[in-house]
Scaffold this motif. Sequence first.
Motif, PDB file in Angstrom:
ATOM      1  N   LYS A   3      40.137 -44.739 180.219  1.00 50.08           N
ATOM      2  CA  LYS A   3      38.815 -44.156 179.982  1.00 50.08           C
ATOM      3  C   LYS A   3      38.559 -43.102 181.043  1.00 50.08           C
ATOM      4  N   TYR A   4      38.081 -41.963 180.599  1.00 40.35           N
ATOM      5  CA  TYR A   4      37.767 -40.859 181.495  1.00 40.35           C
ATOM      6  C   TYR A   4      36.308 -40.477 181.340  1.00 40.35           C
ATOM      7  N   GLN A   5      35.627 -40.327 182.453  1.00 33.57           N
ATOM      8  CA  GLN A   5      34.280 -39.769 182.478  1.00 33.57           C
ATOM      9  C   GLN A   5      34.456 -38.262 182.639  1.00 33.57           C
ATOM     10  N   ILE A   6      33.930 -37.494 181.703  1.00 35.57           N
ATOM     11  CA  ILE A   6      34.162 -36.050 181.726  1.00 35.57           C
ATOM     12  C   ILE A   6      32.851 -35.273 181.664  1.00 35.57           C
ATOM     13  N   ALA A   7      32.956 -34.024 182.079  1.00 39.35           N
ATOM     14  CA  ALA A   7      31.841 -33.086 181.944  1.00 39.35           C
ATOM     15  C   ALA A   7      32.227 -32.098 180.848  1.00 39.35           C
ATOM     16  N   HIS A   8      31.527 -32.156 179.732  1.00 41.99           N
ATOM     17  CA  HIS A   8      31.744 -31.209 178.637  1.00 41.99           C
ATOM     18  C   HIS A   8      30.569 -30.250 178.684  1.00 41.99           C
ATOM     19  N   VAL A   9      30.820 -29.057 179.211  1.00 45.62           N
ATOM     20  CA  VAL A   9      29.734 -28.122 179.511  1.00 45.62           C
ATOM     21  C   VAL A   9      30.060 -26.732 178.985  1.00 45.62           C
ATOM     22  N   PRO A  20      37.474 -35.055 186.068  1.00 48.16           N
ATOM     23  CA  PRO A  20      37.682 -35.390 187.481  1.00 48.16           C
ATOM     24  C   PRO A  20      38.771 -36.474 187.550  1.00 48.16           C
ATOM     25  N   LEU A  21      39.806 -36.219 188.308  1.00 49.31           N
ATOM     26  CA  LEU A  21      40.922 -37.154 188.418  1.00 49.31           C
ATOM     27  C   LEU A  21      41.051 -37.661 189.849  1.00 49.31           C
ATOM     28  N   THR A  22      41.873 -38.681 190.016  1.00 48.53           N
ATOM     29  CA  THR A  22      42.111 -39.223 191.356  1.00 48.53           C
ATOM     30  C   THR A  22      43.053 -38.303 192.124  1.00 48.53           C
ATOM     31  N   SER A  23      43.078 -38.490 193.421  1.00 41.41           N
ATOM     32  CA  SER A  23      43.914 -37.646 194.277  1.00 41.41           C
ATOM     33  C   SER A  23      45.399 -37.761 193.946  1.00 41.41           C
ATOM     34  N   SER A  24      45.816 -38.841 193.308  1.00 39.22           N
ATOM     35  CA  SER A  24      47.233 -39.005 192.974  1.00 39.22           C
ATOM     36  C   SER A  24      47.723 -37.922 192.007  1.00 39.22           C
ATOM     37  N   TRP A  83      28.798 -30.756 191.600  1.00 39.92           N
ATOM     38  CA  TRP A  83      28.281 -30.200 190.355  1.00 39.92           C
ATOM     39  C   TRP A  83      28.929 -30.881 189.157  1.00 39.92           C
ATOM     40  N   VAL A  84      30.258 -31.007 189.193  1.00 42.59           N
ATOM     41  CA  VAL A  84      30.965 -31.659 188.084  1.00 42.59           C
ATOM     42  C   VAL A  84      30.488 -33.094 187.936  1.00 42.59           C
ATOM     43  N   MET A  85      30.413 -33.831 189.021  1.00 43.28           N
ATOM     44  CA  MET A  85      30.022 -35.236 188.941  1.00 43.28           C
ATOM     45  C   MET A  85      28.589 -35.397 188.419  1.00 43.28           C
ATOM     46  N   THR A  86      27.721 -34.475 188.758  1.00 41.31           N
ATOM     47  CA  THR A  86      26.352 -34.495 188.268  1.00 41.31           C
ATOM     48  C   THR A  86      26.285 -34.203 186.767  1.00 41.31           C
ATOM     49  N   ASN A  87      27.272 -33.450 186.260  1.00 40.89           N
ATOM     50  CA  ASN A  87      27.265 -33.038 184.864  1.00 40.89           C
ATOM     51  C   ASN A  87      28.162 -33.889 183.966  1.00 40.89           C
ATOM     52  N   ILE A  88      28.589 -35.048 184.449  1.00 43.24           N
ATOM     53  CA  ILE A  88      29.353 -35.969 183.602  1.00 43.24           C
ATOM     54  C   ILE A  88      28.443 -36.373 182.439  1.00 43.24           C
ATOM     55  N   ASN A  89      28.919 -36.167 181.220  1.00 49.67           N
ATOM     56  CA  ASN A  89      28.065 -36.460 180.077  1.00 49.67           C
ATOM     57  C   ASN A  89      28.795 -37.093 178.894  1.00 49.67           C
TER      58      ASN A  89
END
Length: 94
Positions: A3-9, A20-24, A83-89
Motif C-alpha cells: 500500500k502506498y500513500q500518494i499525492a495525486h496533484v 514518497p518512498l523509503t530511503s532504501s 509539501w508532498v506529505m501534506t498533499n497525500i490524498n
Amino acid sequence: MAKYQIAHVRQSGQDMIIFPLTSSFGSQSNTSQQEIMDSLQQAAWGADLAGHVAVIWQSGNRVHFRAPTAWHSFFRSPGIWEWVMTNINKELTI
C-alpha cells in the motif's frame, strides 16, 4: 500487496502522481529504480489516475527524487518533502 500513500496533484498544469518512498529506494541501481517506477506508473494508470509518476525519498537530511525533467525545479523547491506529505490524498494498493 503493498500500500502506498500518494499525492495525486495538478501542479503548473501537470498531473503528478507522487510516491514518497523509503530511503532504501536510493540504494537501488538506476535500472532497478526505473523498473520500480515503471511498475508504479502501470499501477497508477490501472487505477485510472491521470499523470506521470514521480518518486521522492529522504536520505539523512536530504530529499531526493526521480521525476520528468520538466518537473525538476518543482522538486528542488525548499520544503518539498513537507509539501508532498501534506498533499497525500490517495492510497494505491499494488
